[in-house]
Motif scaffolding. Structure first.
Motif, PDB file in Angstrom:
ATOM      1  N   GLY A 181     -20.097 -49.129  34.691  1.00 39.95           N
ATOM      2  CA  GLY A 181     -19.255 -48.607  33.808  1.00 39.95           C
ATOM      3  C   GLY A 181     -19.108 -48.733  32.517  1.00 39.95           C
ATOM      4  O   GLY A 181     -18.556 -48.231  31.523  1.00 39.95           O
ATOM      5  N   GLU A 182     -20.071 -49.475  31.951  1.00 40.26           N
ATOM      6  CA  GLU A 182     -20.654 -49.714  30.666  1.00 40.26           C
ATOM      7  C   GLU A 182     -20.926 -48.634  29.835  1.00 40.26           C
ATOM      8  O   GLU A 182     -20.792 -48.657  28.677  1.00 40.26           O
ATOM      9  N   PHE A 183     -21.466 -47.675  30.542  1.00 43.31           N
ATOM     10  CA  PHE A 183     -21.777 -46.377  29.974  1.00 43.31           C
ATOM     11  C   PHE A 183     -20.596 -45.588  29.526  1.00 43.31           C
ATOM     12  O   PHE A 183     -20.743 -44.848  28.602  1.00 43.31           O
ATOM     13  N   ARG A 184     -19.676 -45.730  30.063  1.00 44.15           N
ATOM     14  CA  ARG A 184     -18.344 -44.742  29.888  1.00 44.15           C
ATOM     15  C   ARG A 184     -18.151 -44.496  28.674  1.00 44.15           C
ATOM     16  O   ARG A 184     -17.775 -43.447  28.098  1.00 44.15           O
ATOM     17  N   ASP A 185     -17.403 -45.576  27.949  1.00 39.16           N
ATOM     18  CA  ASP A 185     -16.813 -45.664  26.751  1.00 39.16           C
ATOM     19  C   ASP A 185     -17.908 -44.986  25.659  1.00 39.16           C
ATOM     20  O   ASP A 185     -17.376 -44.041  24.924  1.00 39.16           O
ATOM     21  N   LEU A 186     -19.034 -45.412  25.801  1.00 42.12           N
ATOM     22  CA  LEU A 186     -19.858 -45.164  24.701  1.00 42.12           C
ATOM     23  C   LEU A 186     -20.270 -43.385  24.999  1.00 42.12           C
ATOM     24  O   LEU A 186     -20.314 -42.674  24.093  1.00 42.12           O
ATOM     25  N   PHE A 187     -20.364 -43.006  26.273  1.00 42.17           N
ATOM     26  CA  PHE A 187     -20.577 -41.581  26.550  1.00 42.17           C
ATOM     27  C   PHE A 187     -19.161 -40.582  26.089  1.00 42.17           C
ATOM     28  O   PHE A 187     -19.659 -39.882  25.331  1.00 42.17           O
ATOM     29  N   ASN A 188     -18.260 -41.113  26.387  1.00 42.27           N
ATOM     30  CA  ASN A 188     -16.936 -40.591  25.866  1.00 42.27           C
ATOM     31  C   ASN A 188     -16.960 -40.319  24.482  1.00 42.27           C
ATOM     32  O   ASN A 188     -16.406 -39.496  23.987  1.00 42.27           O
ATOM     33  N   GLU A 189     -17.586 -41.369  23.712  1.00 38.39           N
ATOM     34  CA  GLU A 189     -17.661 -41.177  22.210  1.00 38.39           C
ATOM     35  C   GLU A 189     -18.512 -40.347  21.642  1.00 38.39           C
ATOM     36  O   GLU A 189     -18.203 -39.499  20.675  1.00 38.39           O
ATOM     37  N   VAL A 190     -19.803 -40.103  22.473  1.00 40.12           N
ATOM     38  CA  VAL A 190     -20.790 -39.445  21.690  1.00 40.12           C
ATOM     39  C   VAL A 190     -21.078 -38.248  22.364  1.00 40.12           C
ATOM     40  O   VAL A 190     -21.845 -37.376  22.205  1.00 40.12           O
ATOM     41  N   GLY A 228     -19.964 -35.430  22.083  1.00 39.95           N
ATOM     42  CA  GLY A 228     -19.938 -34.087  21.203  1.00 39.95           C
ATOM     43  C   GLY A 228     -19.276 -32.825  21.857  1.00 39.95           C
ATOM     44  O   GLY A 228     -18.191 -32.919  21.963  1.00 39.95           O
ATOM     45  N   GLU A 229     -20.092 -31.899  21.736  1.00 46.76           N
ATOM     46  CA  GLU A 229     -19.262 -30.607  22.102  1.00 46.76           C
ATOM     47  C   GLU A 229     -19.210 -30.278  23.451  1.00 46.76           C
ATOM     48  O   GLU A 229     -18.703 -29.155  24.070  1.00 46.76           O
ATOM     49  N   THR A 230     -19.800 -31.433  24.386  1.00 50.97           N
ATOM     50  CA  THR A 230     -19.893 -31.103  25.976  1.00 50.97           C
ATOM     51  C   THR A 230     -18.549 -31.052  26.428  1.00 50.97           C
ATOM     52  O   THR A 230     -17.746 -31.777  26.077  1.00 50.97           O
ATOM     53  N   ASN A 231     -18.065 -30.503  27.655  1.00 49.53           N
ATOM     54  CA  ASN A 231     -17.004 -30.325  28.108  1.00 49.53           C
ATOM     55  C   ASN A 231     -17.257 -31.388  29.370  1.00 49.53           C
ATOM     56  O   ASN A 231     -16.683 -31.034  30.444  1.00 49.53           O
ATOM     57  N   VAL A 232     -17.449 -32.666  29.074  1.00 47.07           N
ATOM     58  CA  VAL A 232     -17.613 -33.564  30.239  1.00 47.07           C
ATOM     59  C   VAL A 232     -16.989 -34.892  29.674  1.00 47.07           C
ATOM     60  O   VAL A 232     -17.197 -35.406  28.444  1.00 47.07           O
ATOM     61  N   GLN A 233     -16.176 -35.588  30.491  1.00 41.97           N
ATOM     62  CA  GLN A 233     -15.405 -36.662  30.251  1.00 41.97           C
ATOM     63  C   GLN A 233     -15.506 -37.774  31.396  1.00 41.97           C
ATOM     64  O   GLN A 233     -15.571 -37.254  32.572  1.00 41.97           O
ATOM     65  N   LEU A 234     -15.949 -38.734  31.376  1.00 38.59           N
ATOM     66  CA  LEU A 234     -16.026 -39.864  32.377  1.00 38.59           C
ATOM     67  C   LEU A 234     -14.965 -40.843  32.414  1.00 38.59           C
ATOM     68  O   LEU A 234     -14.270 -41.392  31.435  1.00 38.59           O
TER      69      LEU A 234
END
Length: 666
Positions: free
Chosen positions: A76-85, A87-93
């Motif tokens: 779960g520690e990946f989630r917030d950083l991924f959602n922040e970076v 970019g233009e990808t249409n992916v949200q965790l």
């Protein structure tokens, strides 16, 4: 995922008893206020056909030297950083029950059910996987797996926590978004080295987290509470379900009895011939594919709900991809019953058919009633035991001019008790929030979910969520199944089609859908006369979704037993049209390029050939892989090596042609 807003600490089970009547009554009032706000809502034009998907994934840590593939419980520690970076990808965790799980959704919904949009779904799922996999690879030997049930969940040291990952992610947060998105893995060499579970720091952590005596929430013999998502909702769900039930959850599924399988009784396997599991993690730790569709009106949503409900067991069987639990081959192929048992909070009295308080099903189950007033849904179709809803709740709803079927449906949600209530989230403004309604709505987990707008100021309309399918092993398959349901929703709003059968038959179909190789060996109860003579004359909107045609009245059904392939392909010899011939007509008559139509027909061809056995289901493919592995002893047991090789293989086939991979050459 469920309702995640926090307002103070969660109430204990004892304190819940003091407020549950209040929460239920105000949940009803909140729905009434929502209904008054949105009952006349009609969405037309470009925004009418919005929809979205959810895919759930296990995050795996690979120790290639040791030949191990473990669940990463601080994923779960990946989630917030991924959602922040991202970019233009249409992916949200999004968070999920398991701390090793991540749920992926589009950042914004699809805006169309056009043939072109639906034909692009393989690219959609492939892009999602590529974006997530590339991000995880920056931090070390991590990847996402699409297997529905992780084979070794609850077996020995099945999971690991990597403390150094926290430090690594903190370091990454200091790098600019632009740099992180373009970074080479060399930027994370130090963090990757520190995250190696071969190091003593991580080894100790793995041993400690499996100290099962500390399982205050689940009290499981097999799974660790360390692997529950730390958000207060999730451990509280585990604890309150157990306390309300009066005992640990008891999950049993039939064991696949191979030539050398032991049926000996022990503390960990007290039921001969069955696989025993004892925590919510075994169910809510499974992964699925879910699809949500916005309807034009509330009545349109109710109509779609009922028609999709009638076919949901058929597509559950076709999607079966979960044949292993607690390190053993099971004699079922589908995850659904495991989840149903894992959250069954009914007391002994509520499970007793002879009790006046009897509740026939778990709060995770195939739906128990239809909810629309469309004239294809007759009283005899709702033929299962009616729940004893609170008369006060029913009166509140009916006094608000909500018709009897919808009033009963909403009241039936509140037969269940709230499970998670936060200390500062009790006395709320019923004109401004839907928290108490969502509390019960989000913990009635059914095959099909009828969803009102999520808030009083939401631009989102009435929706229907399709929930019974296992996640598929490859991006191509997830695209094919998503396209199938998209086309089905489009069909139901375009042609006069009727799939309705009695609810009791749907219940029986769901039982059959779980059985090993059900897609080939079982026969399912299905309506023979699914179309009328002039089925392309549809007046749904003109009749306010109460009839499908002004000219063709509804007919009584004739129900017969057919295989999945026959249901899909049709049986001209008995004048049964078939679902896929209707979908192919829809594709041909809809606006789209030849390339779009070819791709959609290719998806249908793949699924039909799977139903006929030319292509294996995910469940059969996994079971065959295990039974042909050199380390398999024909004792139903999945070893660490088999698990590692299986998950590695499943990663590899995502880059292959699914139509070749799944060929049944046996």
């Amino acid at each position: 995922m469920g309702y995640l807003k926090i307002a103070g600490p969660p109430l204990s089970y004892q304190d819940l008893q003091k407020v549950k009547a209040y929460v239920k009554k105000h949940g009803i009032v909140q729905f009434i206020n929502l209904f008054r706000n949105f009952s006349s809502l009609c969405i037309q034009g470009d925004t009418a056909n919005k929809w979205g998907d959810e895919t759930e994934h296990h995050i795996i840590y690979w120790d290639h030297e040791a030949g191990e593939a473990k669940l990463l419980i601080n994923a779960g520690e990946f989630r917030d950083l991924f959602n922040e970076v991202r970019g233009e990808t249409n992916v949200q965790l999004q968070p999920e029950y398991g701390s090793w799980m991540l749920e992926a959704t589009p950042c914004s919904p699809f805006t169309s059910l056009s043939l072109h949009s639906v034909s692009q779904l393989t690219l959609h799922f492939r892009n999602r996987r590529d974006v997530m996999a590339s991000f995880l690879a920056l931090f070390g030997n991590f990847s996402l797996s699409n297997i529905s049930s992780y084979p070794l969940l609850g077996v020995n040291n099945y999971a690991t926590r990597i403390p150094a990952l926290t430090k690594c992610i903190k370091s990454a947060e200091t790098i600019s978004r632009e740099s992180l998105g373009k970074s080479e893995p060399k930027l994370f060499e130090v963090c990757r080295r520190d995250s190696d579970p071969a190091k003593e720091e991580a080894k100790v952590q793995t041993e400690q987290l499996l100290a099962l005596q500390s399982n205050q929430y689940s009290q499981s013999l097999f799974t660790t509470d360390e692997a529950i998502n730390p958000h207060p909702r999730f451990p509280t769900l585990s604890k309150i379900i157990r306390e309300r039930c009066g005992e640990k959850v008891c999950i049993t599924v039939p064991l696949f009895a191979d030539t050398k399988t032991s049926l000996a009784v022990s503390k960990t396997e007290p039921y001969p011939g069955l696989i025993y599991m004892d925590s919510m993690a075994f169910g809510m730790g499974c992964c699925c594919l879910q699809l949500t569709y916005q309807a034009h009106t509330v009545e349109h949503a109710r109509y779609l709900h009922d028609q999709l409900l009638a076919v949901s067991p058929i597509f559950a069987a076709l999607s079966a991809s979960a044949p292993i639990y607690k390190g053993k081959l099971a004699d079922i192929d589908l995850r659904f019953t495991v989840i149903a048992q894992s959250v069954d909070d009914r007391t002994k009295e509520e499970r007793d058919p002879n009790s006046s308080h009897y509740i026939p099903k778990s709060r995770y189950s195939h739906n128990s009633h239809y909810i629309s007033n469309h004239d294809s849904v007759m009283e005899h179709h709702n033929d299962t035991l009616k729940l004893k809803v609170d008369p006060e709740h029913l009166k509140l709803l009916e006094d608000a001019h909500i018709d009897k079927r919808l009033a009963y449906h909403i009241a039936s949600l509140f037969v269940r008790d709230p499970l998670v209530v936060f200390e500062k989230g009790i006395e709320l403004n019923d004109q401004e929030t839907t928290a108490h309604f969502e509390n019960l709505q989000s913990t009635n987990w059914n095959s099909i979910r009828f969803k009102p707008p999520p808030s009083f100021d939401s631009p989102i309309g009435w929706r229907v969520e399709f929930r019974p399918m296992d996640i598929q092993l490859t991006d191509y398959e997830n695209a094919a199944y998503s396209a199938l349901i998209c086309l089905l929703v489009k069909l139901l709003s375009t042609y006069n089609v009727n799939f309705i059968i009695p609810i009791s038959m749907g219940d029986e179909n769901m039982v059959r859908a779980h059985r090993r190789d059900a897609v080939l060996t079982e026969r399912f109860l299905f309506r023979k006369n699914i179309v009328v003579q002039k089925y392309k004359e549809l007046d749904l909107d003109k009749t306010k979704y109460l009839r499908s045609s002004l000219k063709a009245p509804a007919e009584r059904e004739e129900v017969i037993e057919m295989t999945v392939a026959e249901i899909l392909e049709g049986k001209p010899d008995i004048e049964y049209k078939g679902i896929f011939p209707l979908l192919r007509e829809l594709i041909e008559e809809s606006e789209g390029t030849g390339e779009d139509k070819e791709q959609l027909n290719e998806y249908l061809n793949f699924l039909l050939l799977r139903a006929k056995g030319t292509y294996k289901t995910g469940a059969k493919y996994i079971r065959d892989f295990v039974r042909s592995h050199s380390d398999y002893k024909f004792d139903s047991l999945v070893s660490e090596k088999i698990n590692y090789d299986l998950l590695r293989h499943l990663e590899e086939i995502n880059n292959a042609d699914a139509k070749v991979v799944y060929l049944n050459d046996s």
